[in-house]
Design a protein around this motif. Sequence first.
Motif, PDB file in Angstrom:
ATOM      1  N   ASP A  64      -7.293 -10.948  -5.951  1.00 41.88           N
ATOM      2  CA  ASP A  64      -6.140 -10.106  -5.643  1.00 41.88           C
ATOM      3  C   ASP A  64      -6.449  -9.370  -4.352  1.00 41.88           C
ATOM      4  OD1 ASP A  64      -4.126  -8.222  -5.459  1.00 41.88           O
ATOM      5  OD2 ASP A  64      -4.043  -7.859  -7.624  1.00 41.88           O
ATOM      6  N   THR A  66      -4.972  -7.093  -2.905  1.00 46.66           N
ATOM      7  CA  THR A  66      -4.623  -5.669  -2.877  1.00 46.66           C
ATOM      8  C   THR A  66      -5.742  -4.812  -3.461  1.00 46.66           C
ATOM      9  OG1 THR A  66      -3.570  -5.649  -5.075  1.00 46.66           O
ATOM     10  CG2 THR A  66      -2.192  -6.291  -3.187  1.00 46.66           C
ATOM     11  N   ALA A 151      -5.116  -6.146   5.323  1.00 41.43           N
ATOM     12  CA  ALA A 151      -4.794  -4.753   5.009  1.00 41.43           C
ATOM     13  C   ALA A 151      -5.382  -3.762   6.001  1.00 41.43           C
ATOM     14  CB  ALA A 151      -5.285  -4.417   3.598  1.00 41.43           C
ATOM     15  N   ALA A 199      -4.380   3.271   3.694  1.00 39.74           N
ATOM     16  CA  ALA A 199      -3.517   2.895   2.572  1.00 39.74           C
ATOM     17  C   ALA A 199      -4.266   2.707   1.259  1.00 39.74           C
ATOM     18  CB  ALA A 199      -2.768   1.607   2.907  1.00 39.74           C
ATOM     19  N   ARG A 201      -6.339   3.562  -2.166  1.00 41.35           N
ATOM     20  CA  ARG A 201      -6.399   4.620  -3.168  1.00 41.35           C
ATOM     21  C   ARG A 201      -7.528   4.312  -4.136  1.00 41.35           C
ATOM     22  NH1 ARG A 201      -3.922   6.496   0.175  1.00 41.35           N
ATOM     23  NH2 ARG A 201      -1.799   7.309   0.225  1.00 41.35           N
ATOM     24  N   GLU A 219      -7.416   0.448  -4.626  1.00 46.74           N
ATOM     25  CA  GLU A 219      -6.233  -0.393  -4.544  1.00 46.74           C
ATOM     26  C   GLU A 219      -5.569  -0.161  -3.196  1.00 46.74           C
ATOM     27  OE1 GLU A 219      -2.223  -1.263  -7.245  1.00 46.74           O
ATOM     28  OE2 GLU A 219      -3.442   0.540  -7.576  1.00 46.74           O
ATOM     29  N   LEU A 220      -5.088  -1.217  -2.580  1.00 50.23           N
ATOM     30  CA  LEU A 220      -4.458  -1.112  -1.272  1.00 50.23           C
ATOM     31  C   LEU A 220      -2.946  -1.047  -1.417  1.00 50.23           C
ATOM     32  CD1 LEU A 220      -6.605  -3.821   0.495  1.00 50.23           C
ATOM     33  CD2 LEU A 220      -6.855  -1.348   0.713  1.00 50.23           C
ATOM     34  N   GLY A 221      -2.315  -0.227  -0.592  1.00 49.73           N
ATOM     35  CA  GLY A 221      -0.867  -0.105  -0.641  1.00 49.73           C
ATOM     36  C   GLY A 221      -0.453   1.346  -0.587  1.00 49.73           C
ATOM     37  N   ALA A 222       0.506   1.636   0.253  1.00 48.25           N
ATOM     38  CA  ALA A 222       0.939   3.020   0.439  1.00 48.25           C
ATOM     39  C   ALA A 222       1.504   3.629  -0.837  1.00 48.25           C
ATOM     40  CB  ALA A 222       1.978   3.084   1.563  1.00 48.25           C
ATOM     41  N   ASN A 223       2.038   2.790  -1.732  1.00 46.33           N
ATOM     42  CA  ASN A 223       2.656   3.300  -2.943  1.00 46.33           C
ATOM     43  C   ASN A 223       1.692   3.390  -4.120  1.00 46.33           C
ATOM     44  OD1 ASN A 223       5.207   3.478  -1.700  1.00 46.33           O
ATOM     45  ND2 ASN A 223       5.575   1.289  -2.069  1.00 46.33           N
ATOM     46  N   ALA A 224       0.435   3.024  -3.889  1.00 46.80           N
ATOM     47  CA  ALA A 224      -0.542   3.076  -4.976  1.00 46.80           C
ATOM     48  C   ALA A 224      -0.811   4.530  -5.349  1.00 46.80           C
ATOM     49  CB  ALA A 224      -1.838   2.394  -4.561  1.00 46.80           C
TER      50      ALA A 224
END
Length: 232
Positions: A64, A66, A151, A199, A201, A219-224
């Motif tokens: 994964d 992310t 990422a 990004a 978390r 975990e990668l992602g601005a919404n994490a």
Amino acid sequence: MSIINSIRRHVTPIHPEGYIFIAAFGLAALILGSFFSVLGWIGAIATAWCVYFFRDPVRHTPLDETLVISPADGVVSAIGFFIPPPELGLGVEPLQRISVFMSVFDCHVNRAPVRGRVAKIAYKPGLFLNADLDKASEDNERNGLVIESAAGRFGVVQIAGLVARRIVCFVRQGESVEAGERFGLIRFGSRVDVYLPAAARPLVAIGSKTIAGETVLAELGANAPRRNFKAE
């Protein structure tokens, strides 16, 4: 043939970097034992520990992109924002960093935290302070990698410890690595720092146990969402 395959499945492999040390410990045990049996037994115990130290078990890495996977077995010793080592070229602003401390009883084979290209490798000589200290990131001998992924850029720094005297890197600049792929080893106690893009978390807390190539650090992602933890 089936017996041999069965043995291979149940016996943890030894990394080739350890062969010469295991042989030296074993020879010393034989020589000492020829003079004093007690010293021979102590040498045998030290040889068994050396075999255990250089173990290289199979790991099952989550597929994964992310996720950021732990590069080392050990304990999370620090999570926060720190200025990365200047030789990595990651800028002068603090980046989020997760540090994993490895004792002499942990497996010391290091694995890539993400899939990407090794954009830079930078070695810096230094001291051999306790790797669990904050200033070890600045003062100790270290070897840093910059991994470019989809990422962003990640800094991965192998830091020598109080009894560590050799950092080994298996990859070269420009090569591609997969998450969980072996990229290096540190002999006898040390630490690995992972510098994360904005990004990311964290999914671990200080004191969390980690397994290289398996434990998810972040975990990668601005919404994490950020996680909270409780201690027993």
